[in-house]
Design a protein around this motif. Structure first.
Motif, PDB file in Angstrom:
ATOM      1  N   GLU A 278      31.935  18.956  48.029  1.00  0.00           N
ATOM      2  CA  GLU A 278      31.841  18.589  46.621  1.00  0.00           C
ATOM      3  C   GLU A 278      32.034  19.807  45.725  1.00  0.00           C
ATOM      4  O   GLU A 278      32.666  19.712  44.659  1.00  0.00           O
ATOM      5  N   LEU A 279      31.534  20.951  46.132  1.00  0.00           N
ATOM      6  CA  LEU A 279      31.738  22.166  45.347  1.00  0.00           C
ATOM      7  C   LEU A 279      33.223  22.548  45.333  1.00  0.00           C
ATOM      8  O   LEU A 279      33.747  22.996  44.319  1.00  0.00           O
ATOM      9  N   LEU A 280      33.894  22.357  46.452  1.00  0.00           N
ATOM     10  CA  LEU A 280      35.329  22.626  46.503  1.00  0.00           C
ATOM     11  C   LEU A 280      36.090  21.704  45.557  1.00  0.00           C
ATOM     12  O   LEU A 280      37.067  22.107  44.932  1.00  0.00           O
ATOM     13  N   ARG A 281      35.639  20.459  45.447  1.00  0.00           N
ATOM     14  CA  ARG A 281      36.278  19.507  44.532  1.00  0.00           C
ATOM     15  C   ARG A 281      35.928  19.801  43.080  1.00  0.00           C
ATOM     16  O   ARG A 281      36.795  19.821  42.205  1.00  0.00           O
ATOM     17  N   HIS A 282      34.652  20.017  42.823  1.00  0.00           N
ATOM     18  CA  HIS A 282      34.148  20.038  41.455  1.00  0.00           C
ATOM     19  C   HIS A 282      34.393  21.373  40.749  1.00  0.00           C
ATOM     20  O   HIS A 282      34.746  21.394  39.564  1.00  0.00           O
ATOM     21  N   VAL A 283      34.163  22.473  41.435  1.00  0.00           N
ATOM     22  CA  VAL A 283      34.311  23.791  40.812  1.00  0.00           C
ATOM     23  C   VAL A 283      35.789  24.085  40.621  1.00  0.00           C
ATOM     24  O   VAL A 283      36.570  24.071  41.573  1.00  0.00           O
ATOM     25  N   ASN A 284      36.173  24.342  39.398  1.00  0.00           N
ATOM     26  CA  ASN A 284      37.577  24.576  39.077  1.00  0.00           C
ATOM     27  C   ASN A 284      37.905  26.047  39.275  1.00  0.00           C
ATOM     28  O   ASN A 284      37.576  26.892  38.453  1.00  0.00           O
ATOM     29  N   LEU A 285      38.553  26.342  40.372  1.00  0.00           N
ATOM     30  CA  LEU A 285      38.837  27.743  40.704  1.00  0.00           C
ATOM     31  C   LEU A 285      40.010  28.293  39.911  1.00  0.00           C
ATOM     32  O   LEU A 285      40.028  29.460  39.526  1.00  0.00           O
ATOM     33  N   PHE A 286      41.017  27.448  39.638  1.00  0.00           N
ATOM     34  CA  PHE A 286      42.270  27.947  39.074  1.00  0.00           C
ATOM     35  C   PHE A 286      42.236  27.987  37.549  1.00  0.00           C
ATOM     36  O   PHE A 286      41.943  26.998  36.897  1.00  0.00           O
ATOM     37  N   ALA A 287      42.563  29.128  36.993  1.00  0.00           N
ATOM     38  CA  ALA A 287      42.536  29.302  35.539  1.00  0.00           C
ATOM     39  C   ALA A 287      43.558  28.409  34.837  1.00  0.00           C
ATOM     40  O   ALA A 287      43.387  28.056  33.676  1.00  0.00           O
ATOM     41  N   THR A 288      44.633  28.051  35.531  1.00  0.00           N
ATOM     42  CA  THR A 288      45.662  27.190  34.935  1.00  0.00           C
ATOM     43  C   THR A 288      45.486  25.727  35.331  1.00  0.00           C
ATOM     44  O   THR A 288      46.327  24.890  34.972  1.00  0.00           O
ATOM     45  N   ASP A 289      44.442  25.412  36.104  1.00  0.00           N
ATOM     46  CA  ASP A 289      44.161  24.055  36.579  1.00  0.00           C
ATOM     47  C   ASP A 289      45.182  23.575  37.607  1.00  0.00           C
ATOM     48  O   ASP A 289      45.133  22.429  38.051  1.00  0.00           O
ATOM     49  N   THR A 290      46.126  24.410  37.969  1.00  0.00           N
ATOM     50  CA  THR A 290      47.093  24.093  39.011  1.00  0.00           C
ATOM     51  C   THR A 290      46.896  25.098  40.131  1.00  0.00           C
ATOM     52  O   THR A 290      46.080  26.003  40.042  1.00  0.00           O
ATOM     53  N   SER A 291      47.666  24.969  41.190  1.00  0.00           N
ATOM     54  CA  SER A 291      47.623  25.983  42.239  1.00  0.00           C
ATOM     55  C   SER A 291      48.210  27.291  41.737  1.00  0.00           C
ATOM     56  O   SER A 291      48.156  28.309  42.414  1.00  0.00           O
ATOM     57  N   GLY A 292      48.760  27.251  40.521  1.00  0.00           N
ATOM     58  CA  GLY A 292      49.329  28.454  39.936  1.00  0.00           C
ATOM     59  C   GLY A 292      50.804  28.626  40.204  1.00  0.00           C
ATOM     60  O   GLY A 292      51.448  29.466  39.581  1.00  0.00           O
ATOM     61  N   PHE A 293      51.356  27.842  41.124  1.00  0.00           N
ATOM     62  CA  PHE A 293      52.737  28.062  41.539  1.00  0.00           C
ATOM     63  C   PHE A 293      53.595  26.841  41.208  1.00  0.00           C
ATOM     64  O   PHE A 293      53.390  25.761  41.761  1.00  0.00           O
ATOM     65  N   PRO A 294      54.571  26.982  40.329  1.00  0.00           N
ATOM     66  CA  PRO A 294      55.431  25.847  39.991  1.00  0.00           C
ATOM     67  C   PRO A 294      56.395  25.514  41.122  1.00  0.00           C
ATOM     68  O   PRO A 294      56.601  26.301  42.054  1.00  0.00           O
ATOM     69  N   ARG A 295      56.984  24.359  41.028  1.00  0.00           N
ATOM     70  CA  ARG A 295      58.040  23.933  41.939  1.00  0.00           C
ATOM     71  C   ARG A 295      59.242  23.520  41.098  1.00  0.00           C
ATOM     72  O   ARG A 295      59.100  23.191  39.927  1.00  0.00           O
ATOM     73  N   ILE A 296      60.414  23.492  41.733  1.00  0.00           N
ATOM     74  CA  ILE A 296      61.642  23.082  41.064  1.00  0.00           C
ATOM     75  C   ILE A 296      62.215  21.870  41.799  1.00  0.00           C
ATOM     76  O   ILE A 296      62.294  21.863  43.033  1.00  0.00           O
ATOM     77  N   ALA A 297      62.586  20.848  41.047  1.00  0.00           N
ATOM     78  CA  ALA A 297      63.177  19.660  41.659  1.00  0.00           C
ATOM     79  C   ALA A 297      64.562  20.001  42.200  1.00  0.00           C
ATOM     80  O   ALA A 297      65.440  20.454  41.462  1.00  0.00           O
ATOM     81  N   ALA A 298      64.756  19.787  43.501  1.00  0.00           N
ATOM     82  CA  ALA A 298      66.050  20.047  44.127  1.00  0.00           C
ATOM     83  C   ALA A 298      67.010  18.877  43.941  1.00  0.00           C
ATOM     84  O   ALA A 298      68.210  19.008  44.155  1.00  0.00           O
ATOM     85  N   GLU A 299      66.467  17.737  43.542  1.00  0.00           N
ATOM     86  CA  GLU A 299      67.267  16.560  43.194  1.00  0.00           C
ATOM     87  C   GLU A 299      66.419  15.674  42.294  1.00  0.00           C
ATOM     88  O   GLU A 299      65.231  15.937  42.089  1.00  0.00           O
ATOM     89  N   ASP A 300      67.024  14.642  41.739  1.00  0.00           N
ATOM     90  CA  ASP A 300      66.270  13.755  40.856  1.00  0.00           C
ATOM     91  C   ASP A 300      65.140  13.067  41.629  1.00  0.00           C
ATOM     92  O   ASP A 300      65.325  12.657  42.785  1.00  0.00           O
ATOM     93  N   ILE A 301      63.965  12.936  40.965  1.00  0.00           N
ATOM     94  CA  ILE A 301      62.798  12.303  41.586  1.00  0.00           C
ATOM     95  C   ILE A 301      62.183  11.330  40.582  1.00  0.00           C
ATOM     96  O   ILE A 301      61.941  11.698  39.429  1.00  0.00           O
ATOM     97  N   GLU A 302      61.910  10.117  41.024  1.00  0.00           N
ATOM     98  CA  GLU A 302      61.245   9.120  40.188  1.00  0.00           C
ATOM     99  C   GLU A 302      59.740   9.188  40.432  1.00  0.00           C
ATOM    100  O   GLU A 302      59.281   9.076  41.572  1.00  0.00           O
ATOM    101  N   VAL A 303      58.974   9.373  39.363  1.00  0.00           N
ATOM    102  CA  VAL A 303      57.510   9.429  39.455  1.00  0.00           C
ATOM    103  C   VAL A 303      56.919   8.652  38.296  1.00  0.00           C
ATOM    104  O   VAL A 303      57.172   8.973  37.132  1.00  0.00           O
ATOM    105  N   GLY A 304      56.133   7.630  38.601  1.00  0.00           N
ATOM    106  CA  GLY A 304      55.456   6.887  37.559  1.00  0.00           C
ATOM    107  C   GLY A 304      56.380   6.350  36.496  1.00  0.00           C
ATOM    108  O   GLY A 304      56.035   6.343  35.305  1.00  0.00           O
ATOM    109  N   GLY A 305      57.579   5.898  36.884  1.00  0.00           N
ATOM    110  CA  GLY A 305      58.524   5.355  35.926  1.00  0.00           C
ATOM    111  C   GLY A 305      59.278   6.396  35.129  1.00  0.00           C
ATOM    112  O   GLY A 305      60.021   6.059  34.202  1.00  0.00           O
TER     113      GLY A 305
END
Length: 406
Positions: A278-305
């Motif tokens: 629960e501490l791993l879930r609840h405590v927000n470790l990342f200052a940017t709220d993400t893993s910190g590392f972006p990704r780039i779409a290598a092709e078109d992707i449909e997500v949530g419409g």
């Protein structure tokens, strides 16, 4: 779908160790896949719901390598990875490297370390108890425990641990001062040191992970010298700094609103493994709220419409996913007895954290020792007076004064 608000510039404001920026809850409800401007001047897709984040974390069409390559869109800040790091690779390169190093992180291999992690923890807590009074838990336990464990994993001589700590902390604590020069200098010093350590281990192998990685082969394919060096400082950044911050922030979360949570754990230490999840879930470790590392779409992707087009940058908000009410009822509450807890704090897919077993074990042993010896532990200063380092990767406490007894 409504347009993003003017305040939606990544990273969103209002994130703390207690949780992601409040705006994420509204985004999950109304705009779970939304394109936002970033501090780097480019737009990126921000993904906030649990199922979307989890699925895209395992989607090979989202590339880490493209995000680290020449000409990749800059999200902002000085946080960096190099193209050779395992977290920067796509398959098949990632699969080859991960297969070679994965044996060093199996649950069985980590369990062999338990007695030594317990010994190191006990010694640190012995010293803490002997000192008495007010103790800085960051310097007393949160930093030296994972540092010693990582140092021993790599076979770093004990006499080198202090300078090793200085360089590792500088490398991992990225911020925008002087363009990240301190972090780059730490990286250079660590690389130089690890090159020498590899040469020593190759000539005189011992019972440590670095010697094991030097000898690792798969169909006559060994780790190259640059891969060994890069993996060494990747392990330091992930296994030392991240664990230190997680432990310090978790103790703070348990003590910040009175001592009820702490005393509840002390009453029955068998509750600790569930509490750690629960501490791993609840405590927000990342200052940017993400893993910190972006990704780039290598092709078109449909997500949530919504269509994420080839070449678009994508940010997966792990902290937001871990607060998704459709998966975690009463998600903003720290519930140490939460039974169903499929958090994704270690990531998901091919880039899930190799060191998750070790991180869990260190957390469990450290918290078990603390609540056993100091059932009345409490903050020695108001939470508002605690000093934080406002870097780009983690929410980092620079000091956590605690006390106990009368």
């Amino acid at each position: 779908m409504t347009a993003p608000q003017e305040t939606d510039v990544f990273p969103l404001t209002g994130s703390t160790y207690r949780g992601p920026a409040p705006r994420y809850a509204q985004l999950r409800a109304e705009q779970p896949v939304v394109k936002v401007p970033t501090a780097g001047g480019v737009d990126a897709w921000l993904i906030t719901r649990y199922e979307d984040v989890r699925r895209l974390s395992a989607d090979p069409r989202l590339s880490r390598a493209l995000a680290c390559g020449p000409g990749a869109p800059r999200i902002g800040g000085t946080m960096h990875t190099t193209p050779e790091m395992i977290i920067s690779l796509d398959s098949p390169e990632h699969s080859r490297l991960r297969k070679l190093v994965a044996g060093a992180f199996t649950l069985r291999r980590v369990e062999r370390m338990r007695a030594n992690v317990q010994k190191v923890t006990d010694e640190l807590l012995d010293d803490m108890q002997a000192k008495g009074g007010t103790i800085d838990l960051v310097q007393q336990l949160a930093l030296p425990l994972p540092l010693t464990v990582i140092g021993e994993l790599l076979g770093v001589p004990s006499e080198d641990l202090r300078k090793f700590e200085k360089w590792a902390r500088a490398f991992a604590t990225v911020d925008d001062r002087a363009g990240g020069e301190e972090s780059l200098n730490g990286l250079a010093k660590l690389s130089e040191y690890i090159v020498g350590l590899i040469a020593e281990k190759r000539a005189n192998p011992t019972d440590d992970m670095l010697s094991e990685l030097i000898a690792a082969r798969d169909n006559d394919d060994r780790l190259s010298e640059p891969e060994l060096v890069t993996f060494g400082f990747t392990l330091i950044g992930a296994g030392f700094d991240t664990t230190a911050n997680q432990l310090a922030n978790s103790v703070l979360a348990l003590l910040a609103d009175g001592q009820e949570q702490w005393r509840w754990l002390a009453e029955d230490r068998g509750r600790i493994p569930t509490a750690v999840e629960e501490l791993l879930r609840h405590v927000n470790l990342f200052a940017t709220d993400t893993s910190g590392f972006p990704r780039i779409a290598a092709e078109d992707i449909e997500v949530g419409g919504v269509t994420i087009e080839k070449g678009d940058a994508v940010l997966l908000a792990l902290a937001s996913a871990n607060r998704d009410e459709t998966v975690f009822p009463d998600a903003d509450r720290l519930d140490l007895a939460r039974e169903h807890n499929p958090h994704i704090s270690f990531g998901h897919g091919v880039h899930y954290c190799l060191g998750k077993h070790l991180g869990r074990m260190e957390m469990e042993i450290a918290l078990d020792g603390l609540v056993r010896r100091f059932p009345d532990l409490r903050l020695a200063v108001p939470e508002s007076e605690l000093p934080w380092h406002n870097g780009e990767i983690n929410h980092t406490l620079t000091s956590l004064p605690v006390t106990w007894g009368a």
